[in-house]
Design a protein around this motif. Structure first.
Motif, PDB file in Angstrom:
ATOM      1  N   GLN A 170      -9.329  13.507  -4.916  1.00  0.00           N
ATOM      2  CA  GLN A 170     -10.063  14.492  -5.724  1.00  0.00           C
ATOM      3  C   GLN A 170      -9.589  14.461  -7.170  1.00  0.00           C
ATOM      4  O   GLN A 170     -10.405  14.537  -8.097  1.00  0.00           O
ATOM      5  N   ARG A 171      -8.287  14.372  -7.365  1.00  0.00           N
ATOM      6  CA  ARG A 171      -7.757  14.327  -8.734  1.00  0.00           C
ATOM      7  C   ARG A 171      -8.190  13.056  -9.449  1.00  0.00           C
ATOM      8  O   ARG A 171      -8.521  13.080 -10.636  1.00  0.00           O
ATOM      9  N   ILE A 172      -8.192  11.933  -8.725  1.00  0.00           N
ATOM     10  CA  ILE A 172      -8.630  10.663  -9.314  1.00  0.00           C
ATOM     11  C   ILE A 172     -10.098  10.769  -9.710  1.00  0.00           C
ATOM     12  O   ILE A 172     -10.494  10.345 -10.807  1.00  0.00           O
ATOM     13  N   GLU A 173     -10.909  11.347  -8.846  1.00  0.00           N
ATOM     14  CA  GLU A 173     -12.336  11.530  -9.133  1.00  0.00           C
ATOM     15  C   GLU A 173     -12.511  12.393 -10.392  1.00  0.00           C
ATOM     16  O   GLU A 173     -13.331  12.091 -11.262  1.00  0.00           O
ATOM     17  N   ALA A 174     -11.734  13.460 -10.490  1.00  0.00           N
ATOM     18  CA  ALA A 174     -11.814  14.338 -11.654  1.00  0.00           C
ATOM     19  C   ALA A 174     -11.375  13.601 -12.916  1.00  0.00           C
ATOM     20  O   ALA A 174     -12.004  13.740 -13.975  1.00  0.00           O
ATOM     21  N   LEU A 175     -10.309  12.812 -12.820  1.00  0.00           N
ATOM     22  CA  LEU A 175      -9.847  12.041 -13.977  1.00  0.00           C
ATOM     23  C   LEU A 175     -10.885  11.007 -14.397  1.00  0.00           C
ATOM     24  O   LEU A 175     -11.109  10.792 -15.592  1.00  0.00           O
ATOM     25  N   GLN A 176     -11.532  10.375 -13.431  1.00  0.00           N
ATOM     26  CA  GLN A 176     -12.576   9.404 -13.762  1.00  0.00           C
ATOM     27  C   GLN A 176     -13.764  10.089 -14.433  1.00  0.00           C
ATOM     28  O   GLN A 176     -14.364   9.528 -15.353  1.00  0.00           O
ATOM     29  N   ALA A 177     -14.089  11.307 -13.993  1.00  0.00           N
ATOM     30  CA  ALA A 177     -15.171  12.068 -14.636  1.00  0.00           C
ATOM     31  C   ALA A 177     -14.795  12.381 -16.083  1.00  0.00           C
ATOM     32  O   ALA A 177     -15.626  12.266 -16.993  1.00  0.00           O
ATOM     33  N   MET A 178     -13.538  12.773 -16.301  1.00  0.00           N
ATOM     34  CA  MET A 178     -13.083  13.027 -17.671  1.00  0.00           C
ATOM     35  C   MET A 178     -13.160  11.753 -18.502  1.00  0.00           C
ATOM     36  O   MET A 178     -13.593  11.781 -19.661  1.00  0.00           O
ATOM     37  N   GLN A 179     -12.757  10.642 -17.914  1.00  0.00           N
ATOM     38  CA  GLN A 179     -12.774   9.368 -18.626  1.00  0.00           C
ATOM     39  C   GLN A 179     -14.204   8.996 -19.021  1.00  0.00           C
ATOM     40  O   GLN A 179     -14.448   8.574 -20.161  1.00  0.00           O
ATOM     41  N   ARG A 180     -15.162   9.171 -18.097  1.00  0.00           N
ATOM     42  CA  ARG A 180     -16.558   8.864 -18.410  1.00  0.00           C
ATOM     43  C   ARG A 180     -17.073   9.770 -19.532  1.00  0.00           C
ATOM     44  O   ARG A 180     -17.713   9.305 -20.474  1.00  0.00           O
TER      45      ARG A 180
END
Length: 174
Positions: A111-121
């Motif tokens: 979940q944290r990785i998904e959130a970080l990837q969303a921030m990155q995008r």
């Protein structure tokens, strides 16, 4: 260039046990302050003390500290670490319990990785939109001024560093 090939086992064998807090910290890779903290949390059990009340750490204590350090390096929280340490010391444990704790942590990491990837995008898109020139117009600042528009997915993108209650705007005394 020669490599250091001394293993933890060799160091453990050559060390005069018990050791003081400084040596235990050095051998475990944990600062003395965190070592005391882990002790107060009960992660180590009772540490033997001298008549002068100095802590004396055994080889088993240092192994527990190394276990804790590795678990922290893997991102486990203190509650999970406490449970894992307890299970590690319990030879009658069920590996299913260990697997359940690890699966929960793995799910949280995903979940944290998904959130970080969303921030990155999002940041990548904003960087693309920002001209980066001498004009004051900046889509990045505009977006940051409207955080509700960013969190469309409902995913919490970050975890605050502390769990302190939010500050209230109270009038200052004159």
């Amino acid at each position: 260039m020669a490599q250091n090939t001394t293993s933890d086992t060799d160091i453990d064998r050559l060390t005069a046990w018990p050791v003081n807090i400084g040596k235990a910290a050095e051998l475990s890779g944990i600062s003395p302050k965190m070592l005391r903290h882990y002790e107060t949390l009960g992660l180590l059990g009772d540490v033997v003390r001298t008549d002068s009340n100095y802590r004396q750490y055994s080889l088993a204590d240092v192994h527990s500290l190394r276990f804790i350090r590795r678990a922290r390096d893997m991102g486990f929280g203190l509650d999970a670490i406490a449970e894992l340490v307890s299970l590690w010391h319990n030879r009658k444990r069920s590996s299913a319990t260990v697997k359940r704790i690890t699966q929960k942590h793995l799910d949280e990491l995903a979940q944290r990785i998904e959130a970080l990837q969303a921030m990155q995008r999002t940041l990548g898109e904003l960087m693309h939109l920002c001209p980066g020139d001498g004009r004051p117009d900046c889509p990045i600042l505009d977006d940051l001024a409207h955080p509700a528009a960013v969190a469309k997915t409902g995913t919490k993108l970050y975890k605050p560093a502390t769990s302190a209650p939010p500050r209230r705007n109270t009038p200052r005394p004159h």
